[in-house]
Design a protein around this motif. Structure first.
Motif, PDB file in Angstrom:
ATOM      1  N   TRP A 186       0.795  -1.213   0.000  1.00  0.00           N
ATOM      2  CA  TRP A 186       0.000   0.000   0.000  1.00  0.00           C
ATOM      3  C   TRP A 186       0.838   1.278   0.000  1.00  0.00           C
ATOM      4  CZ3 TRP A 186      -4.921  -0.402  -1.143  1.00  0.00           C
ATOM      5  CH2 TRP A 186      -5.606  -1.565  -0.843  1.00  0.00           C
ATOM      6  N   GLY A 187       2.043   1.226   0.498  1.00  0.00           N
ATOM      7  CA  GLY A 187       2.803   2.448   0.702  1.00  0.00           C
ATOM      8  C   GLY A 187       3.841   2.781  -0.342  1.00  0.00           C
ATOM      9  N   VAL A 188       4.270   1.799  -1.148  1.00  0.00           N
ATOM     10  CA  VAL A 188       5.329   2.027  -2.124  1.00  0.00           C
ATOM     11  C   VAL A 188       4.724   2.219  -3.512  1.00  0.00           C
ATOM     12  CG1 VAL A 188       7.375   1.034  -3.248  1.00  0.00           C
ATOM     13  CG2 VAL A 188       7.022   0.740  -0.788  1.00  0.00           C
ATOM     14  N   GLN A 189       5.160   3.285  -4.179  1.00  0.00           N
ATOM     15  CA  GLN A 189       4.712   3.569  -5.536  1.00  0.00           C
ATOM     16  C   GLN A 189       5.920   3.529  -6.477  1.00  0.00           C
ATOM     17  OE1 GLN A 189       2.197   7.068  -5.888  1.00  0.00           O
ATOM     18  NE2 GLN A 189       1.619   6.939  -3.721  1.00  0.00           N
ATOM     19  N   GLU A 190       5.736   2.907  -7.631  1.00  0.00           N
ATOM     20  CA  GLU A 190       6.827   2.782  -8.585  1.00  0.00           C
ATOM     21  C   GLU A 190       6.272   2.817 -10.004  1.00  0.00           C
ATOM     22  OE1 GLU A 190      10.435  -0.321  -9.821  1.00  0.00           O
ATOM     23  OE2 GLU A 190       8.715  -1.009  -8.658  1.00  0.00           O
ATOM     24  N   LYS A 191       6.912   3.586 -10.849  1.00  0.00           N
ATOM     25  CA  LYS A 191       6.604   3.589 -12.269  1.00  0.00           C
ATOM     26  C   LYS A 191       7.600   2.659 -12.961  1.00  0.00           C
ATOM     27  CE  LYS A 191       4.753   8.308 -12.352  1.00  0.00           C
ATOM     28  NZ  LYS A 191       4.886   9.677 -12.944  1.00  0.00           N
ATOM     29  N   VAL A 192       7.108   1.531 -13.405  1.00  0.00           N
ATOM     30  CA  VAL A 192       7.974   0.489 -13.952  1.00  0.00           C
ATOM     31  C   VAL A 192       8.303   0.805 -15.401  1.00  0.00           C
ATOM     32  CG1 VAL A 192       8.218  -1.964 -14.434  1.00  0.00           C
ATOM     33  CG2 VAL A 192       6.956  -1.197 -12.403  1.00  0.00           C
ATOM     34  N   THR A 193       9.584   0.844 -15.699  1.00  0.00           N
ATOM     35  CA  THR A 193      10.076   0.981 -17.067  1.00  0.00           C
ATOM     36  C   THR A 193      10.993  -0.199 -17.353  1.00  0.00           C
ATOM     37  OG1 THR A 193       9.995   3.403 -16.913  1.00  0.00           O
ATOM     38  CG2 THR A 193      11.331   2.438 -18.681  1.00  0.00           C
ATOM     39  N   ALA A 194      10.544  -1.071 -18.223  1.00  0.00           N
ATOM     40  CA  ALA A 194      11.318  -2.274 -18.515  1.00  0.00           C
ATOM     41  C   ALA A 194      12.677  -1.911 -19.106  1.00  0.00           C
ATOM     42  CB  ALA A 194      10.555  -3.178 -19.469  1.00  0.00           C
ATOM     43  N   VAL A 195      13.712  -2.597 -18.643  1.00  0.00           N
ATOM     44  CA  VAL A 195      15.078  -2.369 -19.104  1.00  0.00           C
ATOM     45  C   VAL A 195      15.488  -3.542 -19.977  1.00  0.00           C
ATOM     46  CG1 VAL A 195      17.475  -2.014 -18.413  1.00  0.00           C
ATOM     47  CG2 VAL A 195      15.605  -1.084 -17.011  1.00  0.00           C
ATOM     48  N   SER A 196      15.818  -3.267 -21.238  1.00  0.00           N
ATOM     49  CA  SER A 196      16.271  -4.318 -22.137  1.00  0.00           C
ATOM     50  C   SER A 196      17.766  -4.553 -21.945  1.00  0.00           C
ATOM     51  CB  SER A 196      15.982  -3.941 -23.593  1.00  0.00           C
ATOM     52  OG  SER A 196      16.696  -2.766 -23.957  1.00  0.00           O
ATOM     53  N   ARG A 197      18.196  -5.752 -22.224  1.00  0.00           N
ATOM     54  CA  ARG A 197      19.601  -6.095 -22.061  1.00  0.00           C
ATOM     55  C   ARG A 197      20.484  -5.317 -23.031  1.00  0.00           C
ATOM     56  NH1 ARG A 197      20.592 -12.436 -21.625  1.00  0.00           N
ATOM     57  NH2 ARG A 197      22.621 -11.552 -21.038  1.00  0.00           N
ATOM     58  N   ALA A 198      19.904  -4.898 -24.166  1.00  0.00           N
ATOM     59  CA  ALA A 198      20.697  -4.174 -25.161  1.00  0.00           C
ATOM     60  C   ALA A 198      21.107  -2.794 -24.667  1.00  0.00           C
ATOM     61  CB  ALA A 198      19.906  -4.051 -26.466  1.00  0.00           C
ATOM     62  N   THR A 199      20.304  -2.222 -23.766  1.00  0.00           N
ATOM     63  CA  THR A 199      20.612  -0.872 -23.280  1.00  0.00           C
ATOM     64  C   THR A 199      21.603  -0.876 -22.119  1.00  0.00           C
ATOM     65  OG1 THR A 199      18.710  -0.946 -21.760  1.00  0.00           O
ATOM     66  CG2 THR A 199      18.333  -0.057 -23.970  1.00  0.00           C
ATOM     67  N   LEU A 200      21.881  -2.037 -21.545  1.00  0.00           N
ATOM     68  CA  LEU A 200      22.809  -2.103 -20.418  1.00  0.00           C
ATOM     69  C   LEU A 200      24.247  -2.014 -20.913  1.00  0.00           C
ATOM     70  CD1 LEU A 200      21.162  -4.995 -18.356  1.00  0.00           C
ATOM     71  CD2 LEU A 200      21.007  -2.538 -17.934  1.00  0.00           C
ATOM     72  N   PRO A 201      25.115  -1.305 -20.196  1.00  0.00           N
ATOM     73  CA  PRO A 201      26.515  -1.213 -20.600  1.00  0.00           C
ATOM     74  C   PRO A 201      27.209  -2.569 -20.446  1.00  0.00           C
ATOM     75  CG  PRO A 201      26.216  -0.218 -18.438  1.00  0.00           C
ATOM     76  CD  PRO A 201      24.847  -0.539 -18.961  1.00  0.00           C
ATOM     77  N   PRO A 202      28.133  -2.903 -21.315  1.00  0.00           N
ATOM     78  CA  PRO A 202      28.834  -4.185 -21.191  1.00  0.00           C
ATOM     79  C   PRO A 202      29.667  -4.238 -19.915  1.00  0.00           C
ATOM     80  CG  PRO A 202      29.861  -2.796 -22.866  1.00  0.00           C
ATOM     81  CD  PRO A 202      28.582  -2.112 -22.471  1.00  0.00           C
ATOM     82  N   LEU A 203      29.748  -5.422 -19.343  1.00  0.00           N
ATOM     83  CA  LEU A 203      30.415  -5.579 -18.057  1.00  0.00           C
ATOM     84  C   LEU A 203      31.932  -5.681 -18.187  1.00  0.00           C
ATOM     85  CD1 LEU A 203      30.106  -5.982 -14.997  1.00  0.00           C
ATOM     86  CD2 LEU A 203      29.828  -8.442 -15.419  1.00  0.00           C
ATOM     87  N   ARG A 204      32.402  -6.271 -19.280  1.00  0.00           N
ATOM     88  CA  ARG A 204      33.838  -6.518 -19.402  1.00  0.00           C
ATOM     89  C   ARG A 204      34.680  -5.243 -19.350  1.00  0.00           C
ATOM     90  NH1 ARG A 204      36.385 -11.041 -21.166  1.00  0.00           N
ATOM     91  NH2 ARG A 204      34.387 -11.888 -21.842  1.00  0.00           N
ATOM     92  N   PRO A 205      34.320  -4.156 -20.045  1.00  0.00           N
ATOM     93  CA  PRO A 205      35.131  -2.930 -19.941  1.00  0.00           C
ATOM     94  C   PRO A 205      35.170  -2.362 -18.519  1.00  0.00           C
ATOM     95  CG  PRO A 205      33.719  -2.840 -21.868  1.00  0.00           C
ATOM     96  CD  PRO A 205      33.268  -4.006 -21.057  1.00  0.00           C
ATOM     97  N   ILE A 206      34.068  -2.504 -17.778  1.00  0.00           N
ATOM     98  CA  ILE A 206      34.043  -2.006 -16.405  1.00  0.00           C
ATOM     99  C   ILE A 206      35.010  -2.800 -15.534  1.00  0.00           C
ATOM    100  CG2 ILE A 206      32.586  -1.650 -14.378  1.00  0.00           C
ATOM    101  CD1 ILE A 206      30.232  -1.248 -16.227  1.00  0.00           C
ATOM    102  N   LEU A 207      35.010  -4.125 -15.695  1.00  0.00           N
ATOM    103  CA  LEU A 207      35.927  -4.960 -14.928  1.00  0.00           C
ATOM    104  C   LEU A 207      37.376  -4.668 -15.297  1.00  0.00           C
ATOM    105  CD1 LEU A 207      34.044  -8.389 -15.028  1.00  0.00           C
ATOM    106  CD2 LEU A 207      34.075  -6.710 -13.187  1.00  0.00           C
ATOM    107  N   HIS A 208      37.628  -4.428 -16.582  1.00  0.00           N
ATOM    108  CA  HIS A 208      38.978  -4.112 -17.023  1.00  0.00           C
ATOM    109  C   HIS A 208      39.446  -2.776 -16.439  1.00  0.00           C
ATOM    110  CE1 HIS A 208      42.525  -4.139 -19.577  1.00  0.00           C
ATOM    111  NE2 HIS A 208      42.230  -2.912 -19.963  1.00  0.00           N
ATOM    112  N   GLN A 209      38.532  -1.820 -16.341  1.00  0.00           N
ATOM    113  CA  GLN A 209      38.876  -0.520 -15.781  1.00  0.00           C
ATOM    114  C   GLN A 209      39.220  -0.626 -14.289  1.00  0.00           C
ATOM    115  OE1 GLN A 209      35.789   2.398 -16.208  1.00  0.00           O
ATOM    116  NE2 GLN A 209      37.030   4.073 -15.420  1.00  0.00           N
ATOM    117  N   LEU A 210      38.500  -1.463 -13.569  1.00  0.00           N
ATOM    118  CA  LEU A 210      38.784  -1.643 -12.147  1.00  0.00           C
ATOM    119  C   LEU A 210      40.127  -2.337 -11.932  1.00  0.00           C
ATOM    120  CD1 LEU A 210      35.279  -2.735 -10.809  1.00  0.00           C
ATOM    121  CD2 LEU A 210      36.409  -0.538 -10.474  1.00  0.00           C
ATOM    122  N   GLY A 211      40.449  -3.275 -12.774  1.00  0.00           N
ATOM    123  CA  GLY A 211      41.723  -3.971 -12.650  1.00  0.00           C
ATOM    124  C   GLY A 211      41.590  -5.305 -11.950  1.00  0.00           C
TER     125      GLY A 211
END
Length: 296
Positions: A186-211
């Motif tokens: 009853w207390g939480v309100q959310e406007k759901v916007t589906a996130v497609s996998r194509a719009t997500l940034p690739p994980l490998r460059p992020i891991l490479h940046q961290l080291g």
């Protein structure tokens, strides 16, 4: 103004939900092994194994299904995931309190882990709805709910166990989670916007940046800290029972009500010490003497 009012309402409900969720998880720590002992005639070796299994199966199932729930949350929204987690936690904790034998208890503990994730989705919901410049402030306030629940849980659980018994403590915890389910519905309100996998940034460059060195050091330190901290959790109640003499002169020290209270205090001391030293520990650059992360 309306958006801020919605955000404030969401935050208050999710903060309370995070508090009760970690409170419910921590409440059973002091006495779950003692509760298992009431379900059958087990030796100390068997109690050690069953107590460890009751904890391990929950976290193992949680780790296995977490990616699936994360993908579903991107499609269906975080509120639904909070309702799923709180609703199933209500049923599984109640089932554990009514379990006729240890096999049913282990199955319900596994289900509890498989359907968990309230706090993670609460953090995600707040993170995506607050302005970027205020995100850290809101999330740092939200995490105080789960920390408070972790600190209060063992003592409250031992108090309930001594007052209404082991099964009554599980029923009380289940009732609190049912309240969280209703408040989230009853207390939480959310406007759901589906996130497609194509719009997500690739994980490998992020891991490479961290080291690689940084990631290995981070994962290794987390593994060691969690393993050493939680390794004694299933056994602590039994140890306390051996150290605390029975006040009523009985031969079976594990039935003494003081054992649950002392075990709760021992469980809670770790959390309170971490809280007391959290501000100063960050100013001790001990890792810099052993590791050099400048190249990461």
């Amino acid at each position: 103004m309306e958006a801020m009012a919605t955000l404030t309402c969401n935050f208050r409900v999710l903060w309370f939900g995070s508090l009760i969720t970690d409170l419910g998880n921590a409440m059973t720590l002091p006495f779950i092994v003692l509760y298992i002992q009431t379900l059958g005639d087990y030796s100390t070796t068997q109690l050690n194994f069953l107590g460890a299994a009751a904890f391990a199966v929950t976290y193992a199932c949680k780790a296995l299904v977490a990616p699936l729930w994360g993908r579903l949350a991107d499609q269906k929204g975080r509120k639904l995931m909070c309702l799923r987690a709180s609703g199933m936690m209500t049923l599984t904790i109640l089932g554990v309190g009514l379990a006729p034998n240890v096999i049913v208890l282990l199955i319900l503990r596994a289900a509890q882990g498989a359907f968990s994730g309230y706090i993670n989705n609460a953090n995600a919901l707040i993170s995506i709805t607050v302005p970027a410049e205020q995100r850290g402030q809101w999330l740092s306030k939200l995490v105080t709910g789960s920390i408070s629940g972790t600190l209060m849980g063992p003592l409250l659980g031992s108090l309930l166990a001594n007052t209404v018994g082991y099964r009554g403590a599980f029923v009380a915890t289940s009732s609190l989670m049912a309240l969280v389910f209703v408040m989230t519905w009853w207390g939480v309100q959310e406007k759901v916007t589906a996130v497609s996998r194509a719009t997500l940034p690739p994980l490998r460059p992020i891991l490479h940046q961290l080291g690689g060195r940084f990631i290995c050091a981070l994962l290794t330190s987390l593994l060691v800290v969690q393993a050493t901290t939680n390794a004694i959790t299933p056994l602590l109640s039994l140890l306390v029972g051996q150290l605390v003499p029975p006040s009523n002169g009985a031969d079976d020290y594990l039935d003494d009500g003081d054992c649950g209270g002392c075990a709760g205090t021992c469980h809670d001391s770790n959390g309170w010490s971490c809280w007391a030293h959290s501000g100063s520990a960050g100013r001790w650059p001990l890792l810099s003497y052993f590791f050099d992360f400048s190249d990461c």
